[in-house]
Design an enzyme around this catalytic site. Structure first.
Site, PDB file in Angstrom:
ATOM      1  N   GLU A   2      21.274  13.292  25.543  1.00 53.32           N
ATOM      2  CA  GLU A   2      21.820  11.972  25.894  1.00 53.32           C
ATOM      3  C   GLU A   2      23.221  12.092  26.514  1.00 53.32           C
ATOM      4  O   GLU A   2      24.160  11.434  26.090  1.00 53.32           O
ATOM      5  CB  GLU A   2      21.860  11.071  24.643  1.00 53.32           C
ATOM      6  CG  GLU A   2      20.495  10.907  23.995  1.00 53.32           C
ATOM      7  CD  GLU A   2      20.459   9.851  22.888  1.00 53.32           C
ATOM      8  OE1 GLU A   2      21.529   9.595  22.279  1.00 53.32           O
ATOM      9  OE2 GLU A   2      19.395   9.274  22.650  1.00 53.32           O
TER      10      GLU A   2
ATOM     11  N   GLU B 219      12.557  10.866  21.466  1.00 53.70           N
ATOM     12  CA  GLU B 219      12.898  10.398  20.118  1.00 53.70           C
ATOM     13  C   GLU B 219      12.367   8.985  19.966  1.00 53.70           C
ATOM     14  O   GLU B 219      12.565   8.147  20.857  1.00 53.70           O
ATOM     15  CB  GLU B 219      14.417  10.358  19.896  1.00 53.70           C
ATOM     16  CG  GLU B 219      15.111  11.695  19.943  1.00 53.70           C
ATOM     17  CD  GLU B 219      16.626  11.577  19.659  1.00 53.70           C
ATOM     18  OE1 GLU B 219      17.080  10.517  19.171  1.00 53.70           O
ATOM     19  OE2 GLU B 219      17.338  12.548  19.940  1.00 53.70           O
TER      20      GLU B 219
END
Ligand SMILES: *[C@@H]1O[C@H](CO)[C@@H](O)[C@H](O)[C@H]1NC(C)=O
Ligand SMILES: *[C@@H]1O[C@H](CO)[C@@H](O)[C@H](O)[C@H]1NC(C)=O
Ligand SMILES: CC(=O)N[C@H]1CO[C@H](CO)[C@@H](O)[C@@H]1O
Length: 487
Positions: free
Chosen positions: A125, A270
């Site tokens: 991220e 995720e």
């Protein structure tokens, strides 16, 4: 099943068979993230066994510790290696750094019977707004260098580098998914990245959290986070979206199309729901989310616009009591399993909706059955508060606030909980159970009602390795002795 009852018998058989195939397919595609930001982590052997017992066949790691990775060799479990953001700058800077990384972390595991590595996650991220753009210049060059090094090692056909992105790298404002595009401030970079992924047949990896949308946005329609309907659907052209996951994925599909890369495969890196640390982080809501999610992916894993099946990696496998709680206390409660690999709630990974509890870790080694508890000692309120603060700052008190059983205990029990947590996180060091004379070590189970007081894991691997060595030495000694007696 309900639908099947209204059909003639032959159709029932066909539907049952189709469902069986779908469920098999679901189990095939299931992955899980295993993070290790806990004071004590399970042994990789425990993890391998847990994954096998629960038919989870992929694991995503956040780094590439060679000792951890080698435990997946020959297990049939596919591994996604991770490269932490802090290495992006150096990997971007010099190709030789990427080459060294691939040699040290990747090629060593690739052989007959070695580790089945299919992806390398370059950064994690990296474009979160919280990072203020600090990875913006380095992420793409790092990706480029790593893939080049993989190719040069002769593994480019089999192993793809990609970047797990947070879902807010794209959006559609207040409009439907068809308005989707990459965020304006990073659009040029995102475009380079997805074109690179397209040219390398690599997937786009995205982390999607309906929980965060709900928790961060008071106006978010609660039911839209789940899969049971009940929320006002989002109407987009001819398509109706009943849940956030599909709407979000199709927003990504549109963003990819706008970048000229509509065919790049999508992986959800995720997805999950925490069980504590927020008013929406409860076992009940986690159960509801996972039940709906597994049912959805067992019937159709794609979306209205993306018909192929999508691989999903749950977040996460176990609770991590050292994770930063800057985003929220829930960060330490993402596990489908507790810190020690024991299940927290019933969840059926096959989507059949049976109320079964997943298989917990076996042969887990704990430290001794000792707890640290609070004892009154004519202390002032200030002294007590100061010690409680110390325990909570250095330990983990995130279970004490949000309505679960631990938060309902009286204050003395909460102090004991905090003291014990710190004591366990410090490997039961006697000095970690002092608190200015307000604490003592007990051997009677300190658990209060349904508030579980943990015992730390025994992570003294050095000892167990030494045990193997000791055995070898002992056998060697006996053989020498026999030989000596023979002669
Ligand atoms: C980003 O900027 C904010 C505000 O200026 C600052 O508090 C924070 O530490 C910065 N974060 C990083 C990772 O640089
Ligand atoms: C302590 O008691 C709780 C509740 O009965 C139980 O779940 C837990 O396993 C016990 N802990 C140990 C170490 O025996
Ligand atoms: C053996 C090993 O783990 N080597 C390196 C793998 O990559 C990381 C960075 O992601 C290095 O810190 C390790 O030294």
């Amino acid at each position: 099943m309900v639908r099947a009852m209204t059909k003639p018998t032959w159709a029932v058989a066909a539907i049952v068979a189709a469902a069986a195939v779908a469920q098999l397919a679901c189990v095939k595609g299931l992955g899980v993230n295993w993070g290790n930001q806990a004071a004590q982590n399970l042994h990789p052997r425990n993890i391998v066994q847990m994954l096998k017992d629960n038919n989870i066949d992929k694991v995503k790691l956040f780094d590439s510790d060679a000792w951890v990775v080698k435990h997946f060799a020959g297990t049939g479990i596919e591994v996604m290696l991770g490269i932490p953001n802090l290495h992006l700058a150096s990997l971007a800077d010099r190709y030789k750094h990427a080459k060294a990384w691939v040699k040290a972390n990747l090629t060593r595991h690739i052989r007959e019977g070695g580790v089945d590595i299919k992806y390398v996650a370059v950064g994690n991220e990296p474009f979160l707004t919280a990072y203020n753009g600090s990875n913006l210049q380095t992420t793409f060059p790092a990706l480029w260098n790593i893939q080049k090094a993989i190719n040069e090692a002769g593994l480019g056909d089999k192993i793809k580098a990609t970047i797990p992105q947070n879902a807010d790298v794209y959006g559609s404002g207040t409009k439907g998914p068809s308005a989707g595009d990459f965020r304006a401030d990073i659009r040029a970079t995102m475009k380079q990245i997805v074109q690179f992924l397209r040219d390398n047949n690599a997937p786009f990896v995205v982390n999607i959290y309906p929980f965060l949308s709900l928790s961060l946005n008071p106006d978010f329609p609660i039911e839209f986070a789940f899969f049971s309907g009940g929320a006002q659907p989002v109407q987009d052209g001819g398509i109706t979206y009943n849940n956030m996951l599909e709407a979000n994925l199709d927003t990504l599909v549109w963003s990819l199309r706008r970048a000229g890369c509509g065919n790049v495969p999508i992986i959800v890196g995720e997805i999950g729901w925490p069980t504590d640390g927020d008013k929406y982080a409860t076992v009940d809501l986690a159960t509801k989310f996972y039940d709906g999610f597994f049912h959805k992916i067992s019937t159709s894993k794609g979306t209205p616009l993306y018909k192929d099946s999508i691989e999903y990696y749950l977040f996460g496998l176990t609770d991590e009591n050292l994770k930063s709680i800057a985003p929220g206390d829930f960060e330490r409660h993402w596990g489908v399993f507790r810190y020690d690999g024991q299940p927290k709630f019933p969840v059926d990974f096959t989507g059949k909706g049976s109320n079964k509890v997943p298989v917990g870790a076996k042969n887990v080694k704990y430290l001794e059955k000792k707890w640290c508890v609070y004892v009154k000692n004519r202390e002032t309120t200030d002294q007590l508060t100061a010690n409680m603060d110390y325990a909570c700052t250095n330990g983990d008190c995130t279970a004490l606030k949000y309505g679960n059983p631990c938060s309902k205990m009286d204050y003395s029990s909460k102090v004991s909980y905090a003291f014990n947590m710190f004591f366990q996180m410090m490997y039961q060091d006697v000095e970690a159970c002092d608190f200015g004379g307000l604490a003592k070590i007990v051997t009677k189970n300190a658990t209060v009602g349904n508030c579980f007081f943990p015992i730390a894991l025994d992570t003294d691997w050095a000892w167990s390795i030494a045990a193997d060595v000791r055995l070898t030495l002992l056998v060697g000694l006996l053989v020498s002795l026999l030989l000596f007696l023979e002669s």
